[in-house]
Write a protein that holds these residues in place. Structure first.
Motif, PDB file in Angstrom:
ATOM      1  N   GLY A 153     -12.862  37.590  -1.166  1.00  0.00           N
ATOM      2  CA  GLY A 153     -14.291  37.711  -1.415  1.00  0.00           C
ATOM      3  C   GLY A 153     -15.041  36.413  -1.246  1.00  0.00           C
ATOM      4  N   CYS A 154     -14.490  35.460  -0.483  1.00  0.00           N
ATOM      5  CA  CYS A 154     -15.131  34.159  -0.268  1.00  0.00           C
ATOM      6  C   CYS A 154     -15.751  34.101   1.127  1.00  0.00           C
ATOM      7  N   ILE A 155     -16.800  33.297   1.253  1.00  0.00           N
ATOM      8  CA  ILE A 155     -17.453  33.073   2.544  1.00  0.00           C
ATOM      9  C   ILE A 155     -17.375  31.592   2.879  1.00  0.00           C
ATOM     10  N   GLN A 163     -25.732  26.971  -6.750  1.00  0.00           N
ATOM     11  CA  GLN A 163     -25.543  28.399  -6.539  1.00  0.00           C
ATOM     12  C   GLN A 163     -26.397  28.846  -5.356  1.00  0.00           C
ATOM     13  N   MET A 164     -25.963  29.911  -4.692  1.00  0.00           N
ATOM     14  CA  MET A 164     -26.730  30.502  -3.596  1.00  0.00           C
ATOM     15  C   MET A 164     -26.951  31.974  -3.893  1.00  0.00           C
ATOM     16  N   VAL A 202     -25.310  40.836  -0.984  1.00  0.00           N
ATOM     17  CA  VAL A 202     -26.471  40.614  -1.851  1.00  0.00           C
ATOM     18  C   VAL A 202     -26.006  40.244  -3.259  1.00  0.00           C
ATOM     19  N   GLY A 203     -26.564  39.167  -3.790  1.00  0.00           N
ATOM     20  CA  GLY A 203     -26.204  38.714  -5.128  1.00  0.00           C
ATOM     21  C   GLY A 203     -26.099  37.201  -5.195  1.00  0.00           C
ATOM     22  N   ARG A 204     -25.676  36.720  -6.351  1.00  0.00           N
ATOM     23  CA  ARG A 204     -25.564  35.281  -6.594  1.00  0.00           C
ATOM     24  C   ARG A 204     -24.123  34.829  -6.314  1.00  0.00           C
ATOM     25  N   TRP A 205     -24.007  33.653  -5.672  1.00  0.00           N
ATOM     26  CA  TRP A 205     -22.715  33.098  -5.284  1.00  0.00           C
ATOM     27  C   TRP A 205     -22.580  31.679  -5.838  1.00  0.00           C
ATOM     28  N   LYS A 218     -18.181  31.857  -3.465  1.00  0.00           N
ATOM     29  CA  LYS A 218     -17.551  33.052  -4.006  1.00  0.00           C
ATOM     30  C   LYS A 218     -18.548  33.772  -4.891  1.00  0.00           C
ATOM     31  N   LYS A 219     -18.583  35.088  -4.780  1.00  0.00           N
ATOM     32  CA  LYS A 219     -19.562  35.866  -5.515  1.00  0.00           C
ATOM     33  C   LYS A 219     -19.320  35.781  -7.017  1.00  0.00           C
ATOM     34  N   MET A 220     -20.397  35.632  -7.772  1.00  0.00           N
ATOM     35  CA  MET A 220     -20.299  35.498  -9.227  1.00  0.00           C
ATOM     36  C   MET A 220     -20.152  36.873  -9.892  1.00  0.00           C
TER      37      MET A 220
END
Length: 302
Positions: free
Chosen positions: A290-292, A208-209, A156-159, A300-302
């Protein structure tokens, strides 16, 4: 490499059924011409148009030569994604060891089933589907998260986009922003692209996602420079876009969920193999950094 359950299932569906010889390709022909078996004359007088193979779900097979009424029982197995082997059991007579080994290897090419006999490639077309026991497994969309799955909220969060598909050097693959910038700088210095093309080459890195707490996947893009405030207001009023943190959110939300301890993302892509509809859900697993990997890009999560 070990085949996956899905690859074995697809291979089973492809091969089970009746196959009849359709055309022959001679490796000595000038342009690898496809000669219909009805027009081909073999040196031993065999009528290749009468050859057929029937493969069954239990990994048995029957080889038939209608020109002489000969039938041979056989077995088969899948050896790779689009490859199988079977036992000729003398169906083609006495063959040298290397020729016998080749004739027992099958491959799928343009929907045909092919094998090599000496200097010939013989292609078979499927004329009848075989019986396969239906064992449909539940799709991810049908599975409900457990209590432990519902606690999985690490994504959960911005990527941001860490890598995207781009041409760099002589290849095309996933590259970081620094790698793409270096390539664009080189091309711009050589006069191969202008400022607008330069910006377009970096556009994906501005995306961004967001994986939300309520299991939505949102996509954000910067507002294009040429768009006026009046156009933005009109698009917002019509519900075409939303403005979040100064960025546009204009794509219909997708879904994510955690099931059986894994994260899943609904790509909403239409996927079909051998006429069978496949799941649009992809498993996503953050790596050590931490990358998808989403195939078309890495986030990568921000």
């Amino acid at each position: 490499m070990e085949l996956t359950k899905e690859e074995l299932k697809d291979g089973l569906k492809f091969i089970v059924g009746t196959w009849e010889a359709e055309f022959v390709v001679s490796f000595f022909s000038n342009n690898l011409e496809h000669v219909p078996v009805t027009e081909f004359k073999s040196s031993d007088g065999r009528d290749l148009s009468k050859l057929s193979m029937e493969f069954f779900e239990d990994h048995t097979a029957k080889l038939k030569d209608g020109s002489n009424g000969r039938e041979v029982d056989s077995t088969w197995e899948q050896t790779k994604m689009y490859g199988w082997s079977y036992k000729a059991n003398g169906f083609f007579g006495e063959l040298p060891p290397d020729a016998a080994q080749q004739v027992e290897q099958l491959s799928a090419q343009d929907g045909k089933l092919c094998f090599t006999l000496g200097f010939l490639c013989i292609a078979f077309k499927k004329t009848a589907e075989g019986h396969i026991t239906v064992t449909k497994e539940p799709d991810i969309s049908d599975l409900q998260p457990s209590a432990d799955d519902l606690k999985m909220k690490a994504i959960v969060g911005r990527w941001k986009v860490y890598k995207t598909l781009a041409p760099v050097g002589d290849g095309f693959g996933l590259h970081t922003k620094d790698e793409v910038v270096a390539e664009l700088d080189k091309k711009k210095a050589a006069g191969e692209l202008d400022d607008e093309e330069y910006e377009q080459g970096l556009q994906m890195f501005n995306m961004q996602m967001e994986f939300t707490d309520d299991y939505q996947v949102l996509t954000y893009m910067p507002i294009p420079k040429h768009v006026t405030q009046a156009q933005i207001d009109e698009a917002v009023a019509s519900g075409e876009i939303k403005i979040v943190d100064g960025m546009m959110c204009c794509e219909k939300p997708k879904e994510w969920k955690a099931v059986n301890g894994d994260y899943w993302y609904n790509t909403e892509e239409h996927r079909e193999i051998f006429g069978e509809i496949k799941s649009p859900w992809d498993k996503i697993t953050p790596d050590a950094e931490g990358c998808i990997d989403l195939k078309m890009m890495v986030i990568k999560k921000m």
